[in-house]
Design a protein around this motif. Structure first.
Motif, PDB file in Angstrom:
ATOM      1  N   ALA A 195       4.494  -9.936 -10.404  1.00  0.00           N
ATOM      2  CA  ALA A 195       4.374 -11.391 -10.358  1.00  0.00           C
ATOM      3  C   ALA A 195       3.141 -11.817  -9.564  1.00  0.00           C
ATOM      4  O   ALA A 195       2.417 -12.741  -9.950  1.00  0.00           O
ATOM      5  N   MET A 196       2.866 -11.135  -8.461  1.00  0.00           N
ATOM      6  CA  MET A 196       1.713 -11.480  -7.634  1.00  0.00           C
ATOM      7  C   MET A 196       0.415 -11.079  -8.322  1.00  0.00           C
ATOM      8  O   MET A 196      -0.596 -11.773  -8.212  1.00  0.00           O
ATOM      9  N   GLU A 197       0.438  -9.961  -9.035  1.00  0.00           N
ATOM     10  CA  GLU A 197      -0.753  -9.543  -9.770  1.00  0.00           C
ATOM     11  C   GLU A 197      -1.104 -10.570 -10.840  1.00  0.00           C
ATOM     12  O   GLU A 197      -2.267 -10.936 -11.018  1.00  0.00           O
ATOM     13  N   GLU A 198      -0.081 -11.042 -11.532  1.00  0.00           N
ATOM     14  CA  GLU A 198      -0.309 -12.056 -12.564  1.00  0.00           C
ATOM     15  C   GLU A 198      -0.873 -13.333 -11.947  1.00  0.00           C
ATOM     16  O   GLU A 198      -1.797 -13.952 -12.490  1.00  0.00           O
ATOM     17  N   GLN A 199      -0.336 -13.728 -10.806  1.00  0.00           N
ATOM     18  CA  GLN A 199      -0.804 -14.945 -10.143  1.00  0.00           C
ATOM     19  C   GLN A 199      -2.231 -14.775  -9.636  1.00  0.00           C
ATOM     20  O   GLN A 199      -3.052 -15.694  -9.719  1.00  0.00           O
ATOM     21  N   ALA A 200      -2.547 -13.595  -9.125  1.00  0.00           N
ATOM     22  CA  ALA A 200      -3.896 -13.334  -8.637  1.00  0.00           C
ATOM     23  C   ALA A 200      -4.909 -13.445  -9.761  1.00  0.00           C
ATOM     24  O   ALA A 200      -6.018 -13.955  -9.574  1.00  0.00           O
ATOM     25  N   ASP A 201      -4.536 -12.968 -10.952  1.00  0.00           N
ATOM     26  CA  ASP A 201      -5.423 -13.090 -12.111  1.00  0.00           C
ATOM     27  C   ASP A 201      -5.633 -14.552 -12.484  1.00  0.00           C
ATOM     28  O   ASP A 201      -6.737 -14.969 -12.831  1.00  0.00           O
ATOM     29  N   LYS A 202      -4.555 -15.324 -12.406  1.00  0.00           N
ATOM     30  CA  LYS A 202      -4.633 -16.734 -12.782  1.00  0.00           C
ATOM     31  C   LYS A 202      -5.575 -17.516 -11.874  1.00  0.00           C
ATOM     32  O   LYS A 202      -6.324 -18.372 -12.335  1.00  0.00           O
ATOM     33  N   VAL A 203      -5.493 -17.229 -10.585  1.00  0.00           N
ATOM     34  CA  VAL A 203      -6.280 -18.005  -9.617  1.00  0.00           C
ATOM     35  C   VAL A 203      -7.626 -17.375  -9.322  1.00  0.00           C
ATOM     36  O   VAL A 203      -8.400 -17.907  -8.532  1.00  0.00           O
ATOM     37  N   ASP A 204      -7.920 -16.242  -9.965  1.00  0.00           N
ATOM     38  CA  ASP A 204      -9.204 -15.574  -9.775  1.00  0.00           C
ATOM     39  C   ASP A 204      -9.414 -15.219  -8.302  1.00  0.00           C
ATOM     40  O   ASP A 204     -10.395 -15.615  -7.674  1.00  0.00           O
ATOM     41  N   LEU A 205      -8.490 -14.470  -7.772  1.00  0.00           N
ATOM     42  CA  LEU A 205      -8.531 -14.075  -6.362  1.00  0.00           C
ATOM     43  C   LEU A 205      -9.793 -13.286  -6.031  1.00  0.00           C
ATOM     44  O   LEU A 205     -10.162 -12.355  -6.734  1.00  0.00           O
ATOM     45  N   SER A 206     -10.462 -13.664  -4.950  1.00  0.00           N
ATOM     46  CA  SER A 206     -11.627 -12.941  -4.453  1.00  0.00           C
ATOM     47  C   SER A 206     -11.457 -12.728  -2.959  1.00  0.00           C
ATOM     48  O   SER A 206     -11.073 -13.643  -2.233  1.00  0.00           O
ATOM     49  N   VAL A 207     -11.754 -11.513  -2.504  1.00  0.00           N
ATOM     50  CA  VAL A 207     -11.579 -11.183  -1.100  1.00  0.00           C
ATOM     51  C   VAL A 207     -12.857 -10.579  -0.543  1.00  0.00           C
ATOM     52  O   VAL A 207     -13.482  -9.728  -1.184  1.00  0.00           O
ATOM     53  N   ASN A 208     -13.267 -11.032   0.609  1.00  0.00           N
ATOM     54  CA  ASN A 208     -14.423 -10.478   1.296  1.00  0.00           C
ATOM     55  C   ASN A 208     -14.217  -8.979   1.494  1.00  0.00           C
ATOM     56  O   ASN A 208     -13.159  -8.555   1.965  1.00  0.00           O
ATOM     57  N   PRO A 209     -15.183  -8.154   1.118  1.00  0.00           N
ATOM     58  CA  PRO A 209     -15.034  -6.694   1.288  1.00  0.00           C
ATOM     59  C   PRO A 209     -14.662  -6.288   2.708  1.00  0.00           C
ATOM     60  O   PRO A 209     -14.077  -5.223   2.913  1.00  0.00           O
ATOM     61  N   ARG A 210     -14.987  -7.138   3.654  1.00  0.00           N
ATOM     62  CA  ARG A 210     -14.637  -6.854   5.045  1.00  0.00           C
ATOM     63  C   ARG A 210     -13.125  -6.769   5.230  1.00  0.00           C
ATOM     64  O   ARG A 210     -12.640  -6.106   6.153  1.00  0.00           O
ATOM     65  N   PHE A 211     -12.377  -7.419   4.333  1.00  0.00           N
ATOM     66  CA  PHE A 211     -10.921  -7.472   4.461  1.00  0.00           C
ATOM     67  C   PHE A 211     -10.210  -6.770   3.318  1.00  0.00           C
ATOM     68  O   PHE A 211      -9.143  -7.199   2.881  1.00  0.00           O
ATOM     69  N   THR A 212     -10.815  -5.713   2.832  1.00  0.00           N
ATOM     70  CA  THR A 212     -10.161  -4.885   1.839  1.00  0.00           C
ATOM     71  C   THR A 212      -9.946  -3.483   2.408  1.00  0.00           C
ATOM     72  O   THR A 212     -10.715  -3.062   3.288  1.00  0.00           O
ATOM     73  N   PRO A 213      -8.919  -2.774   1.949  1.00  0.00           N
ATOM     74  CA  PRO A 213      -7.979  -3.200   0.920  1.00  0.00           C
ATOM     75  C   PRO A 213      -6.980  -4.226   1.446  1.00  0.00           C
ATOM     76  O   PRO A 213      -6.540  -4.140   2.595  1.00  0.00           O
ATOM     77  N   LEU A 214      -6.672  -5.171   0.601  1.00  0.00           N
ATOM     78  CA  LEU A 214      -5.683  -6.184   0.940  1.00  0.00           C
ATOM     79  C   LEU A 214      -4.303  -5.552   0.939  1.00  0.00           C
ATOM     80  O   LEU A 214      -4.054  -4.592   0.214  1.00  0.00           O
ATOM     81  N   GLY A 215      -3.403  -6.061   1.743  1.00  0.00           N
ATOM     82  CA  GLY A 215      -2.050  -5.513   1.795  1.00  0.00           C
ATOM     83  C   GLY A 215      -1.003  -6.606   1.804  1.00  0.00           C
ATOM     84  O   GLY A 215      -1.274  -7.738   2.213  1.00  0.00           O
ATOM     85  N   VAL A 216       0.181  -6.268   1.319  1.00  0.00           N
ATOM     86  CA  VAL A 216       1.305  -7.199   1.347  1.00  0.00           C
ATOM     87  C   VAL A 216       2.113  -6.959   2.613  1.00  0.00           C
ATOM     88  O   VAL A 216       2.593  -5.852   2.845  1.00  0.00           O
ATOM     89  N   PRO A 217       2.286  -7.960   3.472  1.00  0.00           N
ATOM     90  CA  PRO A 217       3.087  -7.784   4.682  1.00  0.00           C
ATOM     91  C   PRO A 217       4.528  -7.442   4.317  1.00  0.00           C
ATOM     92  O   PRO A 217       5.104  -8.030   3.413  1.00  0.00           O
ATOM     93  N   SER A 218       5.090  -6.492   5.015  1.00  0.00           N
ATOM     94  CA  SER A 218       6.465  -6.090   4.753  1.00  0.00           C
ATOM     95  C   SER A 218       7.072  -5.514   6.012  1.00  0.00           C
ATOM     96  O   SER A 218       6.380  -5.307   7.009  1.00  0.00           O
ATOM     97  N   PHE A 219       8.379  -5.266   5.976  1.00  0.00           N
ATOM     98  CA  PHE A 219       9.012  -4.618   7.112  1.00  0.00           C
ATOM     99  C   PHE A 219      10.235  -3.837   6.651  1.00  0.00           C
ATOM    100  O   PHE A 219      10.788  -4.089   5.586  1.00  0.00           O
ATOM    101  N   VAL A 220      10.584  -2.860   7.450  1.00  0.00           N
ATOM    102  CA  VAL A 220      11.719  -1.998   7.150  1.00  0.00           C
ATOM    103  C   VAL A 220      12.637  -1.950   8.360  1.00  0.00           C
ATOM    104  O   VAL A 220      12.172  -1.986   9.501  1.00  0.00           O
ATOM    105  N   ASN A 221      13.915  -1.890   8.090  1.00  0.00           N
ATOM    106  CA  ASN A 221      14.901  -1.817   9.158  1.00  0.00           C
ATOM    107  C   ASN A 221      15.215  -0.358   9.460  1.00  0.00           C
ATOM    108  O   ASN A 221      15.688   0.374   8.600  1.00  0.00           O
ATOM    109  N   ARG A 222      14.894   0.087  10.676  1.00  0.00           N
ATOM    110  CA  ARG A 222      15.236   1.429  11.118  1.00  0.00           C
ATOM    111  C   ARG A 222      16.199   1.300  12.280  1.00  0.00           C
ATOM    112  O   ARG A 222      15.807   1.056  13.411  1.00  0.00           O
ATOM    113  N   GLY A 223      17.486   1.433  11.971  1.00  0.00           N
ATOM    114  CA  GLY A 223      18.493   1.203  12.985  1.00  0.00           C
ATOM    115  C   GLY A 223      18.479  -0.254  13.403  1.00  0.00           C
ATOM    116  O   GLY A 223      18.632  -1.152  12.585  1.00  0.00           O
ATOM    117  N   GLN A 224      18.253  -0.502  14.671  1.00  0.00           N
ATOM    118  CA  GLN A 224      18.162  -1.868  15.191  1.00  0.00           C
ATOM    119  C   GLN A 224      16.720  -2.306  15.377  1.00  0.00           C
ATOM    120  O   GLN A 224      16.452  -3.340  15.988  1.00  0.00           O
TER     121      GLN A 224
END
Length: 261
Positions: A195-224
Protein backbone atom coordinates in the motif's frame (compact mmCIF):
# COMPACT_ATOMS: atom_id res chain seq x y z
CA UNK A 1 -1.18 0.21 25.87
CA UNK A 2 1.72 -2.11 25.21
CA UNK A 3 2.24 -4.00 22.02
CA UNK A 4 1.64 -7.69 22.55
CA UNK A 5 2.92 -8.80 19.19
CA UNK A 6 5.31 -7.72 16.54
CA UNK A 7 3.62 -4.66 15.20
CA UNK A 8 3.38 -4.77 11.43
CA UNK A 9 4.40 -1.16 11.01
CA UNK A 10 7.15 -2.16 8.65
CA UNK A 11 7.32 -2.55 4.92
CA UNK A 12 8.96 -5.48 3.22
CA UNK A 13 9.04 -4.68 -0.49
CA UNK A 14 10.55 -1.64 -2.14
CA UNK A 15 9.05 1.80 -2.23
CA UNK A 16 11.18 2.56 -5.24
CA UNK A 17 12.67 5.58 -3.50
CA UNK A 18 13.84 8.14 -6.03
CA UNK A 19 16.80 10.46 -5.80
CA UNK A 20 16.20 14.18 -5.79
CA UNK A 21 17.49 14.43 -9.34
CA UNK A 22 14.95 11.93 -10.64
CA UNK A 23 12.21 14.52 -10.91
CA UNK A 24 14.29 17.65 -11.22
CA UNK A 25 13.88 18.32 -7.52
CA UNK A 26 17.39 18.56 -6.23
CA UNK A 27 17.65 21.18 -3.50
CA UNK A 28 20.24 20.13 -0.90
CA UNK A 29 18.12 21.93 1.69
CA UNK A 30 15.24 19.46 1.20
CA UNK A 31 15.17 16.10 2.97
CA UNK A 32 12.19 14.68 1.09
CA UNK A 33 9.44 15.57 -1.36
CA UNK A 34 6.17 13.71 -0.74
CA UNK A 35 3.69 14.84 -3.37
CA UNK A 36 3.02 18.51 -2.79
CA UNK A 37 4.70 18.44 0.61
CA UNK A 38 8.31 19.39 1.17
CA UNK A 39 10.24 18.35 4.26
CA UNK A 40 13.26 20.55 4.68
CA UNK A 41 16.53 19.57 6.27
CA UNK A 42 15.86 22.42 8.71
CA UNK A 43 12.61 20.71 9.74
CA UNK A 44 14.48 17.46 10.33
CA UNK A 45 17.10 19.31 12.38
CA UNK A 46 14.35 20.96 14.42
CA UNK A 47 12.86 17.63 15.50
CA UNK A 48 16.30 16.10 16.03
CA UNK A 49 17.67 19.02 18.08
CA UNK A 50 14.53 19.11 20.20
CA UNK A 51 14.86 15.39 20.92
CA UNK A 52 18.51 15.70 21.88
CA UNK A 53 17.90 18.74 24.07
CA UNK A 54 14.95 17.27 25.95
CA UNK A 55 16.72 13.96 26.39
CA UNK A 56 19.80 15.67 27.83
CA UNK A 57 17.69 17.75 30.21
CA UNK A 58 15.93 14.63 31.47
CA UNK A 59 19.23 12.81 32.00
CA UNK A 60 20.69 15.78 33.87
CA UNK A 61 17.65 15.94 36.13
CA UNK A 62 17.78 12.23 36.93
CA UNK A 63 21.51 12.43 37.57
CA UNK A 64 21.12 15.43 39.86
CA UNK A 65 18.52 13.59 41.90
CA UNK A 66 20.97 10.73 42.30
CA UNK A 67 23.88 13.06 43.08
CA UNK A 68 25.73 12.08 39.92
CA UNK A 69 27.19 13.93 36.95
CA UNK A 70 26.34 12.48 33.50
CA UNK A 71 29.00 12.08 30.85
CA UNK A 72 28.75 13.60 27.40
CA UNK A 73 27.82 10.22 25.92
CA UNK A 74 25.06 9.75 28.47
CA UNK A 75 23.57 13.11 27.46
CA UNK A 76 23.18 12.07 23.82
CA UNK A 77 20.10 10.18 22.67
CA UNK A 78 20.36 7.34 20.16
CA UNK A 79 17.87 9.16 17.92
CA UNK A 80 19.28 10.09 14.50
CA UNK A 81 18.20 12.46 11.76
CA UNK A 82 17.49 9.38 9.65
CA UNK A 83 14.98 8.28 12.29
CA UNK A 84 13.26 11.63 11.99
CA UNK A 85 13.04 11.46 8.18
CA UNK A 86 11.68 7.92 8.40
CA UNK A 87 8.88 9.13 10.67
CA UNK A 88 7.98 12.24 8.68
CA UNK A 89 7.75 10.40 5.36
CA UNK A 90 5.92 7.37 6.78
CA UNK A 91 3.35 9.51 8.54
CA UNK A 92 2.71 11.50 5.37
CA UNK A 93 2.28 8.42 3.18
CA UNK A 94 0.19 6.70 5.83
CA UNK A 95 -2.17 9.66 6.17
CA UNK A 96 -2.73 9.72 2.42
CA UNK A 97 -3.62 6.02 2.37
CA UNK A 98 -5.98 6.48 5.32
CA UNK A 99 -7.73 9.36 3.55
CA UNK A 100 -8.06 7.50 0.25
CA UNK A 101 -9.58 4.46 1.94
CA UNK A 102 -11.84 6.45 4.21
CA UNK A 103 -10.41 4.90 7.34
CA UNK A 104 -10.51 6.27 10.85
CA UNK A 105 -7.46 6.41 13.10
CA UNK A 106 -7.97 5.71 16.79
CA UNK A 107 -5.75 7.37 19.34
CA UNK A 108 -4.43 4.21 21.01
CA UNK A 109 -0.83 5.12 21.73
CA UNK A 110 0.15 8.38 23.40
CA UNK A 111 3.61 9.93 23.70
CA UNK A 112 3.37 9.35 27.44
CA UNK A 113 2.91 5.61 26.87
CA UNK A 114 5.75 5.32 24.37
CA UNK A 115 8.18 7.73 26.04
CA UNK A 116 9.69 5.28 28.57
CA UNK A 117 10.41 2.75 25.82
CA UNK A 118 11.73 5.42 23.47
CA UNK A 119 13.84 6.83 26.30
CA UNK A 120 12.52 10.22 25.32
CA UNK A 121 10.44 12.76 27.28
CA UNK A 122 6.83 12.78 25.99
CA UNK A 123 7.08 16.52 25.37
CA UNK A 124 9.63 15.87 22.63
CA UNK A 125 8.14 16.12 19.15
CA UNK A 126 9.96 12.92 18.25
CA UNK A 127 7.87 11.00 20.82
CA UNK A 128 4.72 12.71 19.55
CA UNK A 129 5.51 11.70 15.97
CA UNK A 130 6.00 8.12 17.07
CA UNK A 131 2.60 8.11 18.76
CA UNK A 132 0.98 9.46 15.61
CA UNK A 133 2.70 6.93 13.36
CA UNK A 134 1.83 3.90 15.51
CA UNK A 135 -1.86 4.85 15.46
CA UNK A 136 -1.80 5.29 11.67
CA UNK A 137 0.05 2.05 10.99
CA UNK A 138 -2.23 0.06 13.27
CA UNK A 139 -5.33 1.47 11.55
CA UNK A 140 -3.93 0.38 8.20
CA UNK A 141 -2.87 -3.04 9.46
CA UNK A 142 -6.39 -3.72 10.68
CA UNK A 143 -7.95 -2.99 7.28
CA UNK A 144 -5.44 -4.15 4.69
CA UNK A 145 -5.84 -7.80 3.59
CA UNK A 146 -2.83 -9.90 4.61
CA UNK A 147 -0.27 -10.60 1.92
CA UNK A 148 1.30 -13.90 0.96
CA UNK A 149 3.99 -15.06 3.37
CA UNK A 150 7.29 -15.43 1.52
CA UNK A 151 10.79 -16.33 2.68
CA UNK A 152 11.97 -12.91 1.50
CA UNK A 153 9.42 -11.01 3.58
CA UNK A 154 10.06 -13.17 6.63
CA UNK A 155 13.82 -12.66 6.44
CA UNK A 156 13.56 -8.95 5.68
CA UNK A 157 11.63 -8.39 8.91
CA UNK A 158 13.90 -10.76 10.81
CA UNK A 159 17.14 -9.08 9.72
CA UNK A 160 15.79 -5.63 10.59
CA UNK A 161 14.86 -6.79 14.09
CA UNK A 162 18.21 -8.53 14.50
CA UNK A 163 20.03 -5.37 13.44
CA UNK A 164 18.35 -3.54 16.32
CA UNK A 165 19.40 -6.27 18.75
CA UNK A 166 15.88 -7.61 19.23
CA UNK A 167 16.59 -11.22 18.25
CA UNK A 168 19.56 -13.50 17.72
CA UNK A 169 21.10 -13.04 14.26
CA UNK A 170 22.38 -15.80 12.02
CA UNK A 171 19.26 -17.97 11.98
CA UNK A 172 18.13 -19.88 8.90
CA UNK A 173 14.83 -19.34 7.14
CA UNK A 174 13.43 -22.47 8.76
CA UNK A 175 14.50 -21.31 12.22
CA UNK A 176 13.04 -17.87 11.70
CA UNK A 177 9.75 -19.29 10.48
CA UNK A 178 9.59 -21.44 13.59
CA UNK A 179 10.43 -18.45 15.76
CA UNK A 180 7.77 -16.27 14.12
CA UNK A 181 5.05 -18.88 14.33
CA UNK A 182 2.24 -18.36 11.81
CA UNK A 183 3.92 -15.15 10.68
CA UNK A 184 0.72 -13.14 10.72
CA UNK A 185 2.59 -9.94 11.49
CA UNK A 186 4.82 -10.45 8.43
CA UNK A 187 1.76 -10.87 6.20
CA UNK A 188 0.42 -7.58 7.57
CA UNK A 189 3.79 -5.91 7.06
CA UNK A 190 3.90 -7.02 3.43
CA UNK A 191 0.38 -5.71 2.87
CA UNK A 192 1.29 -2.36 4.36
CA UNK A 193 4.41 -2.29 2.23
CA UNK A 194 2.41 -2.78 -0.95
CA UNK A 195 0.00 0.00 0.00
CA UNK A 196 2.83 2.41 0.83
CA UNK A 197 4.71 1.53 -2.34
CA UNK A 198 1.63 2.30 -4.39
CA UNK A 199 1.16 5.61 -2.58
CA UNK A 200 4.82 6.54 -3.04
CA UNK A 201 4.45 6.01 -6.78
CA UNK A 202 1.34 8.18 -6.85
CA UNK A 203 2.96 11.10 -5.07
CA UNK A 204 6.31 10.75 -6.84
CA UNK A 205 8.30 10.37 -3.64
CA UNK A 206 11.83 11.80 -3.76
CA UNK A 207 14.36 11.53 -0.95
CA UNK A 208 17.67 13.32 -0.51
CA UNK A 209 20.46 10.72 -0.92
CA UNK A 210 21.72 11.89 2.45
CA UNK A 211 18.70 10.17 4.00
CA UNK A 212 18.72 6.88 2.17
CA UNK A 213 17.99 4.10 2.56
CA UNK A 214 14.63 5.17 3.88
CA UNK A 215 13.10 2.98 6.57
CA UNK A 216 9.68 2.33 8.05
CA UNK A 217 9.61 2.93 11.83
CA UNK A 218 8.54 -0.18 13.70
CA UNK A 219 8.86 -1.90 17.04
CA UNK A 220 8.80 -5.37 18.50
CA UNK A 221 7.74 -6.55 21.92
CA UNK A 222 10.43 -8.59 23.68
CA UNK A 223 9.01 -9.55 27.03
CA UNK A 224 8.22 -6.26 28.75
CA UNK A 225 10.59 -4.29 26.51
CA UNK A 226 9.87 -2.64 23.18
CA UNK A 227 12.64 -2.82 20.60
CA UNK A 228 12.45 0.04 18.09
CA UNK A 229 13.87 -0.49 14.63
CA UNK A 230 13.49 0.58 11.01
CA UNK A 231 13.15 -1.78 8.08
CA UNK A 232 14.96 -0.26 5.08
CA UNK A 233 13.15 0.12 1.80
CA UNK A 234 15.17 -2.16 -0.46
CA UNK A 235 14.87 -3.40 -4.01
CA UNK A 236 11.83 -5.62 -4.46
CA UNK A 237 13.94 -8.12 -6.38
CA UNK A 238 16.22 -8.63 -3.40
CA UNK A 239 14.49 -7.55 -0.19
CA UNK A 240 17.12 -9.05 2.08
CA UNK A 241 20.59 -8.49 0.68
CA UNK A 242 20.85 -4.81 1.60
CA UNK A 243 20.05 -5.46 5.25
CA UNK A 244 23.21 -6.14 7.21
CA UNK A 245 23.45 -8.72 9.97
CA UNK A 246 24.86 -7.43 13.28
CA UNK A 247 26.92 -9.22 15.86
CA UNK A 248 24.92 -11.44 18.28
CA UNK A 249 23.02 -9.49 20.89
CA UNK A 250 20.79 -12.25 22.27
CA UNK A 251 22.08 -15.54 23.61
CA UNK A 252 20.73 -18.87 22.34
CA UNK A 253 19.08 -19.40 25.70
CA UNK A 254 17.13 -16.17 25.21
CA UNK A 255 16.24 -16.93 21.63
CA UNK A 256 12.84 -18.50 22.15
CA UNK A 257 11.70 -15.64 24.32
CA UNK A 258 13.19 -12.85 22.23
CA UNK A 259 10.24 -12.39 19.92
CA UNK A 260 6.58 -12.76 20.70
CA UNK A 261 4.96 -13.93 17.47
Amino acid sequence: MRARRLIAAASVAALGVLSLTACGRMSPDVAAYVGDRTYSVARVDEVYDDAQSRFADAVRQQAAEAGAVPTADQLRSAVTRQDVVNLLVSIDLGKRIVAERGLSVTDQFTPEQLAPELRMPPQAEYAQLWGEWVDISMALNQKLPPAELSDESVMAVYHAIAKAGGVQPGLTVAQVRQLFGDGGFVRSAAALSAAMEEQADKVDLSVNPRFTPLGVPSFVNRGQELIFYALPYVEASSPVTEVSTPEPAVTPAEQNGAVAP
